[in-house]
Motif scaffolding. Structure first.
Motif, PDB file in Angstrom:
ATOM      1  N   LYS A 180       0.932  -1.255  -0.103  1.00  0.00           N
ATOM      2  CA  LYS A 180      -0.009  -0.162  -0.011  1.00  0.00           C
ATOM      3  C   LYS A 180       1.019   1.353  -0.018  1.00  0.00           C
ATOM      4  CE  LYS A 180      -0.397   0.037   5.006  1.00  0.00           C
ATOM      5  NZ  LYS A 180      -1.553   0.181   6.018  1.00  0.00           N
ATOM      6  N   VAL A 181       0.163   2.349  -0.261  1.00  0.00           N
ATOM      7  CA  VAL A 181       0.939   3.739  -0.225  1.00  0.00           C
ATOM      8  C   VAL A 181       0.867   4.086   0.996  1.00  0.00           C
ATOM      9  CG1 VAL A 181       0.882   6.058  -1.263  1.00  0.00           C
ATOM     10  CG2 VAL A 181      -0.111   3.992  -2.808  1.00  0.00           C
ATOM     11  N   LEU A 182       2.381   4.464   1.580  1.00  0.00           N
ATOM     12  CA  LEU A 182       2.712   5.089   2.982  1.00  0.00           C
ATOM     13  C   LEU A 182       2.477   6.656   2.765  1.00  0.00           C
ATOM     14  CD1 LEU A 182       5.446   2.910   4.080  1.00  0.00           C
ATOM     15  CD2 LEU A 182       3.159   2.699   4.652  1.00  0.00           C
ATOM     16  N   ALA A 183       2.971   7.223   1.602  1.00  0.00           N
ATOM     17  CA  ALA A 183       2.819   8.479   1.569  1.00  0.00           C
ATOM     18  C   ALA A 183       2.800   9.040   0.082  1.00  0.00           C
ATOM     19  CB  ALA A 183       4.129   9.179   1.954  1.00  0.00           C
ATOM     20  N   ALA A 184       2.281  10.183  -0.255  1.00  0.00           N
ATOM     21  CA  ALA A 184       2.018  10.456  -1.752  1.00  0.00           C
ATOM     22  C   ALA A 184       2.128  12.025  -1.818  1.00  0.00           C
ATOM     23  CB  ALA A 184       0.561  10.141  -2.137  1.00  0.00           C
ATOM     24  N   ASP A 185       2.901  12.438  -2.873  1.00  0.00           N
ATOM     25  CA  ASP A 185       3.146  13.805  -3.130  1.00  0.00           C
ATOM     26  C   ASP A 185       2.501  14.104  -4.555  1.00  0.00           C
ATOM     27  OD1 ASP A 185       4.278  16.427  -3.551  1.00  0.00           O
ATOM     28  OD2 ASP A 185       6.076  16.099  -2.612  1.00  0.00           O
ATOM     29  N   PRO A 186       1.414  14.750  -4.541  1.00  0.00           N
ATOM     30  CA  PRO A 186       0.664  15.044  -5.736  1.00  0.00           C
ATOM     31  C   PRO A 186       1.501  15.925  -6.481  1.00  0.00           C
ATOM     32  CG  PRO A 186      -0.636  16.104  -3.680  1.00  0.00           C
ATOM     33  CD  PRO A 186       0.516  15.210  -3.376  1.00  0.00           C
ATOM     34  N   LYS A 187       2.161  17.015  -5.891  1.00  0.00           N
ATOM     35  CA  LYS A 187       2.942  17.808  -6.494  1.00  0.00           C
ATOM     36  C   LYS A 187       4.089  17.455  -7.689  1.00  0.00           C
ATOM     37  CE  LYS A 187       5.575  22.196  -6.019  1.00  0.00           C
ATOM     38  NZ  LYS A 187       6.140  23.194  -5.167  1.00  0.00           N
ATOM     39  N   TRP A 188       4.940  16.665  -6.971  1.00  0.00           N
ATOM     40  CA  TRP A 188       6.106  15.850  -7.683  1.00  0.00           C
ATOM     41  C   TRP A 188       5.566  14.619  -8.115  1.00  0.00           C
ATOM     42  CZ3 TRP A 188       9.577  19.432  -8.692  1.00  0.00           C
ATOM     43  CH2 TRP A 188       9.936  20.613  -7.847  1.00  0.00           C
ATOM     44  N   GLU A 189       4.380  14.418  -8.201  1.00  0.00           N
ATOM     45  CA  GLU A 189       4.107  13.002  -8.651  1.00  0.00           C
ATOM     46  C   GLU A 189       4.887  11.745  -8.193  1.00  0.00           C
ATOM     47  OE1 GLU A 189       1.331  12.549 -11.002  1.00  0.00           O
ATOM     48  OE2 GLU A 189       0.839  14.270 -10.348  1.00  0.00           O
ATOM     49  N   PHE A 190       5.221  11.524  -6.982  1.00  0.00           N
ATOM     50  CA  PHE A 190       5.847  10.475  -6.437  1.00  0.00           C
ATOM     51  C   PHE A 190       5.158   9.819  -5.353  1.00  0.00           C
ATOM     52  CE2 PHE A 190       8.144  13.259  -3.762  1.00  0.00           C
ATOM     53  CZ  PHE A 190       8.434  12.851  -2.613  1.00  0.00           C
ATOM     54  N   VAL A 191       5.367   8.434  -5.147  1.00  0.00           N
ATOM     55  CA  VAL A 191       4.676   7.766  -3.655  1.00  0.00           C
ATOM     56  C   VAL A 191       5.683   6.954  -3.000  1.00  0.00           C
ATOM     57  CG1 VAL A 191       2.425   7.697  -4.623  1.00  0.00           C
ATOM     58  CG2 VAL A 191       3.962   5.910  -5.067  1.00  0.00           C
ATOM     59  N   VAL A 192       5.622   6.696  -1.717  1.00  0.00           N
ATOM     60  CA  VAL A 192       6.287   5.608  -1.258  1.00  0.00           C
ATOM     61  C   VAL A 192       5.487   4.554  -0.704  1.00  0.00           C
ATOM     62  CG1 VAL A 192       7.794   5.353   1.134  1.00  0.00           C
ATOM     63  CG2 VAL A 192       7.504   7.808  -0.092  1.00  0.00           C
ATOM     64  N   LEU A 193       6.100   3.562  -1.184  1.00  0.00           N
ATOM     65  CA  LEU A 193       5.438   2.111  -0.965  1.00  0.00           C
ATOM     66  C   LEU A 193       6.031   1.199   0.169  1.00  0.00           C
ATOM     67  CD1 LEU A 193       5.429   1.243  -4.621  1.00  0.00           C
ATOM     68  CD2 LEU A 193       3.598   2.384  -3.081  1.00  0.00           C
ATOM     69  N   ASN A 194       5.116   0.583   0.791  1.00  0.00           N
ATOM     70  CA  ASN A 194       5.592  -0.244   1.994  1.00  0.00           C
ATOM     71  C   ASN A 194       6.320  -1.492   2.233  1.00  0.00           C
ATOM     72  OD1 ASN A 194       3.273  -1.556   1.273  1.00  0.00           O
ATOM     73  ND2 ASN A 194       2.638  -2.015   3.386  1.00  0.00           N
ATOM     74  N   PHE A 195       6.931  -1.682   0.793  1.00  0.00           N
ATOM     75  CA  PHE A 195       7.794  -2.932   0.572  1.00  0.00           C
ATOM     76  C   PHE A 195       9.053  -2.665   0.086  1.00  0.00           C
ATOM     77  CE2 PHE A 195       4.394  -2.616  -2.523  1.00  0.00           C
ATOM     78  CZ  PHE A 195       5.366  -2.546  -3.773  1.00  0.00           C
ATOM     79  N   GLY A 196       9.971  -3.271  -0.002  1.00  0.00           N
ATOM     80  CA  GLY A 196      11.515  -3.027  -0.733  1.00  0.00           C
ATOM     81  C   GLY A 196      12.053  -4.278  -1.230  1.00  0.00           C
TER      82      GLY A 196
END
Length: 255
Positions: A180-196
């Motif tokens: 799932k998405v941990l954080a999202a930045d609509p301005k810069w169009e990137f997200v942080v996901l909870n796996f790696g």
């Protein structure tokens, strides 16, 4: 003269009747006296028997009370004896269990001692070997981690090379990868996901973003960390803004 004779006869007759009545009354009196004496004797005998019976009854009642007291004492002694037996049985079972445990520990200790003796090493040598084994295990763990890092780097480089050279049209990801998405930045169009990296994430891997079962956007992984990764929203794929908590699954799962 005749009158005198008649009178004498009458007198004699009265005397005879009186004598006869006297005899009869005397017999009745004697009979009554005899009966009275008989009843008197019966009453005396009965009273004596009653007195004797009362004495016997009192004695029996006393003995009965003594028997009840003895029975109560015996009951208490029996209950105490039963309780003592139960306590002794419990203690015996505990001792038997402790004995079995101690015997098992002794047997294990003897087996360990036999194994130690069979090695042919002294205690100091075994202590040194233990330290060496611990050191080698630490080194092995470090090498395993390094191997994982090198293997991931190799797979990453190979995948990117194959993608750049056009050998593969897209990067595949493990089919079981979910997140799932941990954080999202609509301005810069990137997200942080909870796996790696540990979950199988790879650079250039594409993920489908959904919310309540509806497609939201597609993102492509740009940077992979141990248990996190960063992905960019692919241009032209976004239906609505990506939000924290949105679900992601691989766009191209491995078969």
């Amino acid at each position: 003269m005749l009158i005198r004779i008649s009178l004498i006869v009458a007198i004699i007759a009265c005397i005879a009747a009186a004598a006869l009545n006297f005899v009869k009354v005397k017999e009745k009196i004697e009979t009554v006296v005899a009966e009275r004496n008989d009843w008197q004797k019966k009453w005396t005998d009965t009273d004596a028997e009653l007195t004797t019976t009362k004495g016997t009854l009192a004695k029996t009642e006393k003995e009965l009370n003594q028997t009840k007291e003895t029975l109560a004492t015996t009951q208490q002694e029996r209950d105490k004896a039963v309780a003592d037996v139960d306590a002794l049985t419990k203690k015996s079972n505990e001792l038997a269990a402790n004995l079995a445990k101690t015997t098992q520990e002794r047997d294990n200790a003897q087996a360990n001692l036999a194994a130690y003796v069979a090695t042919g090493f002294s205690p100091e040598q075994i202590l040194g070997l233990g330290k060496q084994i611990t050191k080698l295990q630490t080194t092995l763990d470090a090498l395993q981690e390094e191997k994982k890092v090198l293997q991931y780097a190799y797979e990453k480089t190979r995948t990117e090379l194959e993608y750049i050279t056009g050998k593969i049209p897209y990067v595949t990801l493990p089919a079981e990868l979910r997140g799932k998405v941990l954080a999202a930045d609509p301005k810069w169009e990137f997200v942080v996901l909870n796996f790696g990296q540990e979950q199988g994430a790879k650079p250039r891997g594409e993920m489908l973003v959904s919310r309540d079962g509806r497609f939201v956007a597609k993102v492509v992984i740009s940077d992979v960390q141990k248990d996190r990764c960063i992905a960019n929203v692919m241009q032209g794929s976004k239906i609505t803004e990506v939000l924290e908590g949105d679900q992601v699954i691989p766009a191209h799962p491995e078969s």
